[in-house]
Design a protein around this motif. Structure first.
Motif, PDB file in Angstrom:
ATOM      1  N   GLU A 161       0.832  -1.195   0.000  1.00 40.89           N
ATOM      2  CA  GLU A 161       0.000   0.000   0.000  1.00 40.89           C
ATOM      3  C   GLU A 161       0.871   1.251   0.000  1.00 40.89           C
ATOM      4  O   GLU A 161       0.606   2.224  -0.705  1.00 40.89           O
ATOM      5  N   ILE A 203     -10.222  -8.081   3.617  1.00 44.36           N
ATOM      6  CA  ILE A 203     -10.988  -8.477   4.793  1.00 44.36           C
ATOM      7  C   ILE A 203     -12.115  -7.477   4.956  1.00 44.36           C
ATOM      8  O   ILE A 203     -11.871  -6.274   5.022  1.00 44.36           O
ATOM      9  N   ASN A 248     -15.747  -6.577   7.189  1.00 45.49           N
ATOM     10  CA  ASN A 248     -16.592  -7.006   8.292  1.00 45.49           C
ATOM     11  C   ASN A 248     -17.832  -6.144   8.381  1.00 45.49           C
ATOM     12  O   ASN A 248     -17.879  -5.058   7.816  1.00 45.49           O
ATOM     13  N   ILE A 260      -1.804 -11.572   0.070  1.00 46.97           N
ATOM     14  CA  ILE A 260      -1.384 -10.299   0.643  1.00 46.97           C
ATOM     15  C   ILE A 260      -2.614  -9.415   0.788  1.00 46.97           C
ATOM     16  O   ILE A 260      -3.540  -9.466  -0.002  1.00 46.97           O
ATOM     17  N   ILE A 261      -2.590  -8.622   1.827  1.00 41.87           N
ATOM     18  CA  ILE A 261      -3.773  -7.840   2.171  1.00 41.87           C
ATOM     19  C   ILE A 261      -3.668  -6.425   1.600  1.00 41.87           C
ATOM     20  O   ILE A 261      -2.691  -5.742   1.829  1.00 41.87           O
ATOM     21  N   VAL A 262      -4.658  -6.000   0.904  1.00 37.72           N
ATOM     22  CA  VAL A 262      -4.605  -4.630   0.402  1.00 37.72           C
ATOM     23  C   VAL A 262      -5.813  -3.778   0.757  1.00 37.72           C
ATOM     24  O   VAL A 262      -5.686  -2.633   1.151  1.00 37.72           O
ATOM     25  N   THR A 263      -6.985  -4.339   0.608  1.00 37.97           N
ATOM     26  CA  THR A 263      -8.184  -3.489   0.701  1.00 37.97           C
ATOM     27  C   THR A 263      -8.625  -3.239   2.124  1.00 37.97           C
ATOM     28  O   THR A 263      -8.062  -3.768   3.061  1.00 37.97           O
ATOM     29  N   ASP A 264      -9.639  -2.453   2.276  1.00 38.87           N
ATOM     30  CA  ASP A 264     -10.119  -2.180   3.621  1.00 38.87           C
ATOM     31  C   ASP A 264     -11.621  -2.413   3.731  1.00 38.87           C
ATOM     32  O   ASP A 264     -12.316  -2.627   2.762  1.00 38.87           O
ATOM     33  N   THR A 265     -12.058  -2.341   4.942  1.00 35.34           N
ATOM     34  CA  THR A 265     -13.376  -2.881   5.242  1.00 35.34           C
ATOM     35  C   THR A 265     -14.223  -1.890   5.992  1.00 35.34           C
ATOM     36  O   THR A 265     -13.730  -0.984   6.622  1.00 35.34           O
ATOM     37  N   LEU A 286      -0.776 -16.535   8.677  1.00 35.78           N
ATOM     38  CA  LEU A 286      -1.526 -15.290   8.536  1.00 35.78           C
ATOM     39  C   LEU A 286      -2.698 -15.277   9.510  1.00 35.78           C
ATOM     40  O   LEU A 286      -3.457 -16.237   9.590  1.00 35.78           O
ATOM     41  N   VAL A 338      -5.886 -12.787  11.357  1.00 27.01           N
ATOM     42  CA  VAL A 338      -6.656 -11.544  11.367  1.00 27.01           C
ATOM     43  C   VAL A 338      -7.037 -11.230  12.806  1.00 27.01           C
ATOM     44  O   VAL A 338      -7.557 -12.091  13.515  1.00 27.01           O
ATOM     45  N   ASN A 362     -10.334  -4.351  12.005  1.00 26.25           N
ATOM     46  CA  ASN A 362      -9.591  -5.585  11.786  1.00 26.25           C
ATOM     47  C   ASN A 362      -8.281  -5.303  11.092  1.00 26.25           C
ATOM     48  O   ASN A 362      -8.087  -4.246  10.501  1.00 26.25           O
ATOM     49  N   LYS A 363      -7.410  -6.281  11.166  1.00 33.50           N
ATOM     50  CA  LYS A 363      -6.091  -6.104  10.575  1.00 33.50           C
ATOM     51  C   LYS A 363      -5.472  -7.473  10.409  1.00 33.50           C
ATOM     52  O   LYS A 363      -5.645  -8.349  11.243  1.00 33.50           O
ATOM     53  N   ALA A 364      -4.772  -7.643   9.296  1.00 33.08           N
ATOM     54  CA  ALA A 364      -4.102  -8.921   9.072  1.00 33.08           C
ATOM     55  C   ALA A 364      -2.666  -8.826   9.552  1.00 33.08           C
ATOM     56  O   ALA A 364      -2.032  -7.794   9.411  1.00 33.08           O
ATOM     57  N   ARG A 419       1.086 -11.060   9.680  1.00 27.72           N
ATOM     58  CA  ARG A 419       1.828 -12.255   9.282  1.00 27.72           C
ATOM     59  C   ARG A 419       2.859 -12.569  10.360  1.00 27.72           C
ATOM     60  O   ARG A 419       3.588 -11.695  10.806  1.00 27.72           O
ATOM     61  N   ALA A 447      -8.054  -3.085   6.945  1.00 30.48           N
ATOM     62  CA  ALA A 447      -7.198  -4.260   6.987  1.00 30.48           C
ATOM     63  C   ALA A 447      -5.952  -3.917   6.208  1.00 30.48           C
ATOM     64  O   ALA A 447      -6.004  -3.243   5.199  1.00 30.48           O
ATOM     65  N   ASP A 448      -4.857  -4.393   6.672  1.00 32.60           N
ATOM     66  CA  ASP A 448      -3.598  -3.916   6.130  1.00 32.60           C
ATOM     67  C   ASP A 448      -2.568  -5.027   6.214  1.00 32.60           C
ATOM     68  O   ASP A 448      -2.559  -5.805   7.136  1.00 32.60           O
ATOM     69  N   THR A 449      -1.699  -5.047   5.271  1.00 36.57           N
ATOM     70  CA  THR A 449      -0.659  -6.063   5.338  1.00 36.57           C
ATOM     71  C   THR A 449       0.624  -5.419   5.805  1.00 36.57           C
ATOM     72  O   THR A 449       0.729  -4.213   5.898  1.00 36.57           O
TER      73      THR A 449
END
Lengths: 348, 348
Positions: free
Chosen positions: A103, A157, A159, A338-343, B145, B147, B159-161, B163, B345-347
């Motif tokens: 990001e 992810i 919610n 890999i996590i990119v988007t938001d919720t 991984l 959450v 929430n957040k991811a 690793r 959510a973020d990596t």
DNA sequence: TTTAGCACTCCCACTCTTTGAGTGCTAAGT
DNA sequence: ACTTAGCACTCAAAGAGTGGGAGTGCTAAA
């Protein structure tokens, strides 16, 4: 349409981009690579005007390029200036390395573009067509209150909180989670549809009517998943361009109408679109230059700028190309999720 | 400083707000509630200028209010026009009823304000000082991984991811979840601090070093929780005000610098702040009118407008007051836990 | 203390003029 | 047949002068 005329057209566009003033025959004749007199250039310019590539703001002014003129220039005439090693190095520094979060990588690229081009940077992530639902959880968090968690293979992810009419006992919750997992696991984001959820509501209601809000919640979350994200940064730069209408710019900043769709439908490789060629985005006399970046072998998003028609294409295009390539390279790391988007969480 | 002078000051401000032009002695003398000659008014105006309430753009022009003039007008002189029943009805319609989701309620209010005032609407939710962590979950979602899910009593879900270096077995996960629940459950959002999480990292690391990313993740989420949300809508309206600097407006739209803090520190009741009185928000000659709304007996956020100095305070203030009261009323429903905020959510 | 009268100030809108860059056309040169 | 120099013409932009008008401050009378 001989080659000298094309050369003159290119020169006019170059000069106009450089100075912002209508350019006259005399100015062109003084250029190094032009060796004919101003009178000759005048004749050629008259022809180019007839052909629709140039126009005059008023009778006794120089010429400026028309849309068609720009188009020809970009597609055929200009030769982009290759990036020097220092420039590449500078970009690399601004961008970050392998260990930079994705990001941030994108953010940095946008920041670099605004700084270098003095235009607004545009960034999207593509709709994750090929990612699939990898996990669904329902978590009780209060009386009659449940949080649904939806996770996809590309790491989004989402919610959402749902309030039910009654509390669920363990067995009911178990049943629901199983049912949903079975029906959604592995389904691609693209396949998710409202009809699908309607069917699920029907099926679930047969077991217990009051479960349907949960399915509705899932449905809304799945809509979020399909939503593309679009960020425009540095748009205040556009206000300094006097060729752009300030009103339109601000309206654009607030609404970004249609831009997402426009970006989604571009092909790979660098793309230049004029506002006049599309009614998708509404700043008159503006130009959109974008290129897609990839993650592994999939399109992951687009990166580019919005600026006035009169931007330095020759200089900017190589920058954007370099950045997208570099990003694609940096993103094609080892990880598959890999996590990119938001919720969003929402009540109702 | 006799009462006639005050009356004249009020009249000047009213007229200036109405017309936007410097107002002269003659215009004032023609008003119904003023029964002295222009010459008298001239004398009074000269006094008011000496006192710093009025100024002249140039020698032979009328007077316009200074900041101090506006301030006195707003605090003491103007008498706000009460809302008619039709106006109330119109607002009610735009706002929505008891069954309207809270978020939409706020959005509607903002939309109503932009439409009625032709200014930008400002909306924040207050930092939820008094809400406490009600639930923490850690959910495995892929190899290495996890959450993290953080839920507060006022209904925020974040929430957040994360690793990890290694996968956790059941026992380890159990341990961590318990430890966290024990340490965070019931802690108020305001109490959460980086030091607190640092201590937890230390404690958790003693058990298993590789758990620390999870705690770091929690720490970041808790920062999100403390973040105030601020939305400015309809800001394109500000561009039509020629008393505002377009550049400044756009820079403000992009960054909203300092505004959040400014709104947080206001008291209850209606508030009017001029840009000149604070350096928190940077549009010259602008004015911020806000009021807080409540949910139950707690402050829940602010609602108001940003406009030029020369806005119709008399008309707008009652609107804002009515809207915040109505919202407070509509929000003080039966539910004690309602979801408002959103999550990322973020990596890494 | 208030008011009418008057001279004064200064912005604004208007017109008129000048300037200069740029053109198209024509006629001569290659 | 193409190119070039020369010349008259056009038009926007910038500057200079002008009159009108709104508004003021001051003074002297009521």
């Amino acid at each position: 349409m001989n080659s000298r005329k094309l050369k003159i057209l290119a020169a006019v566009v170059d000069e106009y981009i450089r100075t912002g003033e209508p350019v006259g025959s005399k100015a062109i004749s003084k250029l190094d690579n032009i060796n004919v007199s101003a009178a000759t250039i005048r004749n050629d310019m008259a022809t180019l005007e007839q052909l629709g590539y140039l126009e005059q703001p008023h009778t006794s002014a120089g010429r400026i390029p028309t849309f068609a003129g720009y188009r020809l220039y970009i597609d055929e005439l200009m030769n982009p200036s290759a990036l020097s090693d220092e420039e590449k190095c500078r970009l690399d520094k601004m961008l970050g390395g392998k260990d930079t979060p994705e990001e941030l990588l994108i953010q940095n690229a946008a920041a670099a573009l605004t700084e270098i081009t003095q235009c607004a940077a545009v960034v999207t992530n593509s709709v994750p067509r090929f990612s699939v639902i990898s996990k669904v959880e329902v978590i009780p968090t209060g009386k009659r209150l449940y949080v649904i968690l939806l996770i996809t293979s590309n790491g989004s992810i989402k919610n959402k909180a749902c309030r039910l009419e009654f509390d669920l006992n363990h067995e009911q919750l178990e049943f629901f989670t199983h049912y949903i997992e079975e029906n959604l696991s592995g389904v691609s984001v693209e396949e998710l549809s409202e009809e699908m959820f309607d069917k699920m509501v029907a099926a679930v209601s047969a077991y217990m009517v009051s479960l349907s809000p949960l399915v509705m919640g899932l449905c809304e979350l799945s809509e979020d998943l399909r939503q593309q994200e679009l960020t425009v940064s540095g748009s205040e730069k556009l206000l300094s361009c006097d060729e752009l209408d300030k009103m339109e710019v601000v309206r654009f900043i607030e609404h970004k109408n249609g831009l997402a769709d426009l970006l989604e439908e571009t092909f790979s490789g660098i793309q230049v679109k004029f506002s006049s060629e599309t009614d998708s985005f509404a700043i008159g006399n503006s130009s959109l230059i974008v290129s897609k970046y990839r993650k592994g072998n999939k399109e992951a998003g687009s990166l580019g700028i919005i600026g006035p028609m009169r931007v330095d294409y020759k200089k900017i295009i190589p920058y954007i190309e370099y950045l997208t390539q570099k990003i694609s390279y940096l993103m094609s790391g080892d990880d598959e999720d890999i996590i990119v988007t938001d919720t969003t969480a929402d009540t109702d």
